[in-house]
Design an enzyme around this catalytic site. Structure first.
Site, PDB file in Angstrom:
ATOM      1  N   ASP A 374       0.801  -1.231   0.000  1.00  0.00           N
ATOM      2  CA  ASP A 374       0.000   0.000   0.000  1.00  0.00           C
ATOM      3  C   ASP A 374       0.834   1.281   0.000  1.00  0.00           C
ATOM      4  O   ASP A 374       0.301   2.348   0.233  1.00  0.00           O
ATOM      5  CB  ASP A 374      -0.920  -0.015   1.236  1.00  0.00           C
ATOM      6  CG  ASP A 374      -2.007   1.035   1.171  1.00  0.00           C
ATOM      7  OD1 ASP A 374      -2.397   1.403   0.053  1.00  0.00           O
ATOM      8  OD2 ASP A 374      -2.460   1.495   2.226  1.00  0.00           O
ATOM      9  N   HIS A 578       3.100   4.444   6.275  1.00  0.00           N
ATOM     10  CA  HIS A 578       2.625   5.090   5.039  1.00  0.00           C
ATOM     11  C   HIS A 578       1.333   5.905   5.164  1.00  0.00           C
ATOM     12  O   HIS A 578       0.806   6.358   4.137  1.00  0.00           O
ATOM     13  CB  HIS A 578       2.531   4.070   3.894  1.00  0.00           C
ATOM     14  CG  HIS A 578       1.499   3.003   4.077  1.00  0.00           C
ATOM     15  ND1 HIS A 578       1.822   1.711   4.403  1.00  0.00           N
ATOM     16  CD2 HIS A 578       0.160   3.017   3.964  1.00  0.00           C
ATOM     17  CE1 HIS A 578       0.719   0.982   4.477  1.00  0.00           C
ATOM     18  NE2 HIS A 578      -0.305   1.755   4.214  1.00  0.00           N
TER      19      HIS A 578
HETATM   20 ZN   LIG Z   1      -2.265   1.108   4.103  1.00  0.00          ZN
END
Ligand SMILES: [Zn+2]
Length: 1016
Positions: A374, A578
């Protein structure tokens, strides 16, 4: 034959929804329910279990935002259920359409042992199979009423993202709280029909298989007595056995399913809630592993294991056992799934050091794959870091989110800036929350770009972020898809098994060179500026702390702060997750991050101060010592050393001269900078060459304000149309002389705009060929983007931007859709552009986002290349007050700079000198390099406590470098190592050690870690 497909398909849907699924639990009785609402933050399990309960009924509201309710259910299994399978069905008020992101629970037995999580798609708790009848049931649910932040109308500003503003209104209504009979045959029939119904919808209408499945489904539905589904389910299943037994064709795509739950370490919830999210999901997954012998579960992020080890030891014990059995697979080998654009070289390296070391020490497992499904883009520096961590594969799915260009491969070799190649896979299923739906499986097979030469892909399978991970339904579906005609085949496999097969079948995959740029979420390089600056400050302070503490340890015997540095590094690494460093979390997360960074800075300053004090000697000695932590000499002080300072390159005195037409001329013998009456830079002349830096007719350090309201993902995205409207902030409240002294010339410019003010100080220092620009903004705008523009008189088609262990080039033009999509990109300390023989660098100690554009001037035909640093944004989701308040930035313009100057000035502006009063004349550096292209990235003591010195260097200019590293201590041995400080087993450039140092020959951007053993 008549085409009756729609009729049969509609019949299947209605009978499944209204008759068969409800018959999975054919009988139920209500449980008694009571509750205790914890007054504030979560409490220890024992306290929650012991707290007094009050009655609560199904339909009652519960759960203030971010609250914890301990819900107890009690009851008795009816005697007539003897021999049946019995489950509790506990619905906290879930919205099953949203698999995570809402309330959740963890179920405990009365003795405090965890049972499993409760999630929107996972509401059952097995009580007995078979039941004796008459069993007493008592379960306790630690229920977290996390509010929904990303709702059906997404991206609306909300105050729910911080407990300080979220209010106390209950968010949920208790739904079903029952004991029920579970009819396994009916449940299996549901699985059969779902798999076949979903497969059927993906098959070509012209093919026989679609019709064979359709007729089998019809015959099964005919076999069901709608008034007695439970009594006829077995007969219906028998009619499906034939089509379910037909094997896949030999060319079928092969999917390696990996049990998975992508859990963001913080995002729309605070860090402390992630601890519990991980505990719930891992409780679910260890329970599922016991029930399902073929199932394999994978979890990344060493931090998440460390959390449950510390906070939920009972769950961790189950995880540890499942890891030992090879069923629960640690993946990725990083401390967290971090951002990769912004972390410094060292931080990116330490993500792997701490992640891999944790898995090695806890489980004896070493991962070969980096696992970043991700993360918002991947830098060209990353392949070498992965390789130096001892890994060789990478998995990500995120590039499929790119808005414009479709990536041409799913399996390929990714080549970084130094030439390191990493075998990389993008799952063609295009999701990291696969649920084994027929549409997903068919999409993976159809979408796979490497058909004909490769057959394998991976499918991360399970609900993340509080969805509870893989469900028993997904496992049941995967079993049916193992070898089924018309479908890709599915096997549960470990990532390493997948990568080994994928690599074996595809020995010469295509190559992609350079960064993997995500054409989305570009504003994550700017949002939440204080979080980003906290990260950068911490990285710089860690460099200084390691350097001076190692120097003090070797020189004075001062104990090296192993424990403190280990803990501080892990905290910094966690905040590079992130959604934290990119600025895309709720207000709570960023409020805490700011406080955490302030605490780390204080701790690191204390460590640095203690070490420098030990090195400098008694303050009563009265000698001023300048400590230089940068990798290049400054003011006569070598890199990594301390000295009297003040003997830098000779510069003429600095001067400020008022101009008749307004404004000032700043000069220091190296540069002459003209600031006009508006406080803008109209000229910056490199006096050595006479070359003008600023484009004719243009003004530099121009602040520009854009409206910034993206179509989605406010904190994440800036959409290209933001550029269509711009306001140049040219009006100045004042332009005044700030310093006119031999060692600095400076002017200060104050401006106001909207509800905000900005004060900038432009400074030329003696001996520095650099115009420093310090900016202080009191920012109170909404949905605006603030940039600082530098229109430069440079003709070039590409520019360099620093990344980890080097730099990469991007185009200044928009020839292709790939070039045009990079309209906002990341830099570390510098951006550099040049013509042969002369160039300009823009360096920064503060920001990451920038853009570079080019125009050709009509009057003289010259090219203006404009670099703009991105300073601030003001999105309102998920933090409605993002970036409001005061910010300080430091940038600099460096005319006449080559790449080596850009590298050096980037470090110098980021690592200011420190002056300490002591008794010694100088502190010699532990190591010295005679070649500026070889840059020291870290000097530290080895993590194993052996007393060895670890020095990491890299070639910073993009060329070949030969140099000698000399030590100021007798050298007993020097060994090239990997990032984990283990002897390096790969090929290496020439490295030759003797008793006084090491001779190095490095490739472009090559990084080398040396373990140096001091002699007697
Ligand atoms: Zn994520």
């Amino acid at each position: 034959m008549h085409d009756d497909r729609t009729l049969v398909e509609s019949r299947l849907k209605r009978v499944l929804d209204e008759r068969i699924r409800p018959a999975v639990h054919p009988a139920s009785v209500p449980l008694e329910v009571s509750v205790w609402t914890a007054p504030g933050e979560p409490v220890p399990v024992a306290e929650g279990l012991a707290a007094p309960r009050t009655p609560i009924a199904v339909g009652d509201a519960w759960g203030a935002p971010w609250g914890t309710s301990w819900i107890t259910v009690t009851g008795t299994v009816p005697a007539e259920w003897a021999g049946r399978t019995v489950e509790a069905l506990l619905d906290l008020g879930f919205d099953a359409n949203m698999p995570g992101f809402q309330c959740e629970g963890l179920v405990y037995r009365p003795d405090g042992t965890p049972v499993k999580g409760l999630n929107p798609q996972n509401q059952w708790v097995r009580i007995a199979a078979p039941a004796a009848g008459g069993e007493r049931v008592e379960l306790h649910v630690e229920a977290a009423s996390n509010p929904v932040i990303l709702d059906y109308h997404p991206f609306l500003p909300t105050e729910l993202g911080d407990k300080e503003t979220a209010g106390s209104e209950p968010r949920y209504e208790l739904a079903r709280m029952d004991l029920a009979v579970f009819d396994e045959t009916v449940w299996q029939l549901v699985m059969d029909l779902e798999v076949l119904g979903e497969l059927m919808a993906e098959l070509p209408v012209e093919g026989a298989r679609r019709w064979e499945v359709l007729r089998a489904v019809e015959r099964a539905l005919d076999a069901i007595d709608l008034q007695d589904v439970n009594g006829t389910a077995a007969a219906a299943r028998a009619r499906l056995a034939g089509v379910l037994a037909a094997p896949a064709v030999p060319s079928a795509h092969r999917i390696s399913a990996v049990g998975h739950a992508h859990i963001d370490s913080a995002w729309l919830w605070p860090l402390r809630e992630t601890v519990r999210k991980v505990a719930r999901t891992t409780a679910n997954m260890t329970a599922l592993l016991e029930d399902e012998p073929d199932f394999v579960y994978t979890m990344s992020q060493a931090q998440q294991y460390a959390w449950i080890k510390e906070h939920r030891p009972e769950v961790y014990a189950r995880v540890k056992k499942a890891v030992a059995d090879g069923r629960f697979v640690p993946a990725g080998g990083m401390w967290v799934e971090s951002d990769t654009n912004m972390p410094s070289s060292e931080a990116m390296a330490r993500q792997f050091v701490h992640g891999k070391r944790f898995f090695l020490e806890e489980f004896g497992v070493e991962n070969q794959e980096a696992w970043l499904p991700d993360t918002f883009g991947f830098t060209g520096g990353l392949p070498q870091i992965i390789r130096n961590a001892g890994s060789k594969w990478l998995l990500t799915q995120k590039i499929s989110w790119s808005q414009v260009n479709k990536f041409p491969h799913h399996t390929f070799l990714w080549e970084g800036i130094d030439g390191t190649r990493i075998f990389t896979h993008f799952p063609p299923v295009d999701t990291y929350n696969c649920s084994m739906k027929g549409s997903e499986i068919a999409h993976a097979a159809r979408n796979f770009r490497d058909k004909g030469v490769a057959r394998h892909s991976i499918a991360p399978t399970g609900w993340g972020d509080g969805g509870g991970g893989t469900t028993r339904e997904m496992v049941a579906k995967a079993a049916r898809l193992r070898d089924l005609e018309g479908s890709a085949t599915v096997r549960w496999e470990r990532p390493a098994e997948f990568f080994a097969k994928a690599q074996a079948e595809y020995p010469q995959p295509p190559v992609w060179v350079g960064e993997l740029y995500l054409e989305l979420h570009r504003a994550t390089l700017t949002s939440q500026a204080r979080t980003k600056q906290g990260n950068r400050r911490s990285e710089n302070l860690l460099r200084e702390a390691e350097l001076w503490c190692a120097t003090a340890a070797l020189r004075t015997g001062l104990p090296y702060p192993y424990e403190e540095l280990d803990r501080i590094w892990k905290t910094v690494l966690l905040h590079q997750f992130h959604d934290i460093l990119p600025g895309s979390s709720i207000a709570w997360v960023h409020r805490e991050a700011e406080a955490t960074y302030a605490g780390l800075a204080a701790e690191l300053e204390a460590l640095i101060g203690r070490a420098q004090r030990a090195l400098a000697g008694d303050a009563a000695g009265g000698r001023e010592l300048v400590f230089n932590a940068a990798p290049h000499a400054r003011a006569g002080v070598p890199a990594g050393a301390a000295g009297p300072g003040g003997t830098g390159p000779a510069g003429a005195g600095c001067s400020v001269t008022a101009r008749a037409e307004g404004g000032f001329v700043l000069a220091n013998g190296l540069l002459s900078v003209t600031v006009d009456g508006d406080g803008l830079v109209v000229s910056a002349v490199d006096l050595a060459t006479g070359r003008e830096t600023v484009a004719p007719g243009a003004r530099a350090n121009l602040l520009q304000l854009h409206p910034d309201f993206p179509n989605m993902w406010d904190a994440w995205d800036v959409d290209e149309f933001y550029r269509n409207t711009v306001t140049d902030l040219t009006g100045a409240d004042s332009v005044t002389v700030a310093a006119d002294a031999p060692d600095a010339a400076a002017v200060r410019v104050a401006r106001s705009f909207g509800s905000s003010t900005v004060v900038q100080t432009l400074t030329l220092r003696a001996g520095a060929k650099r115009l420093d620009i310090d900016t202080e903004v009191d920012w109170h705008e909404t949905e605006k983007f603030l940039k600082a523009a530098f229109p430069l008189d440079v003709h070039t088609e590409r520019y360099a931007a620093e990344t980890q262990f080097g730099h990469l080039y991007r185009p200044t033009h928009t020839n292709t859709s790939w070039d045009a999509a990079k309209f906002e990109a990341c830099n570390h300390r510098f951006v550099h552009l040049d013509e042969p023989g002369w160039g300009v660098a823009l360096v920064t100690a503060s920001t990451y986002g920038h853009d570079v554009t080019r125009t050709v001037r009509e009057d003289d035909g010259g090219t203006t290349t404009t670099v703009r640093f991105s300073l601030l944004r003001a999105p309102r989701f998920p933090d409605p007050r993002t970036d409001q308040g005061t910010h300080r930035f430091r940038h600099a313009l460096v005319p006449g700079a080559g790449i080596p100057d850009a590298v050096r000035e980037g470090y110098l502006i980021s690592l200011p000198e420190r002056t300490v009063t002591g008794s010694v004349e100088a502190v010699r550096p532990l190591v010295e390099l005679d070649e500026d292209a070889i840059v020291v990235s870290a000097v530290k003591l080895a993590d194993d406590g052996s007393g060895d010195l670890v020095v990491r260097v890299y070639e910073a200019n993009g060329g070949r470098a030969r140099g000698r590293l000399t030590t100021s201590f007798p050298l007993a041995g020097a060994v090239p190592c990997d990032l984990l400080e283990r002897p390096w087993d790969g090929t290496r450039g020439e490295i030759a050690a003797d008793g006084a140092g090491v001779t190095l020959a490095l490739r472009p951007f090559e990084l080398v870690t040396l373990r140096l053993t001091p002699g007697a």
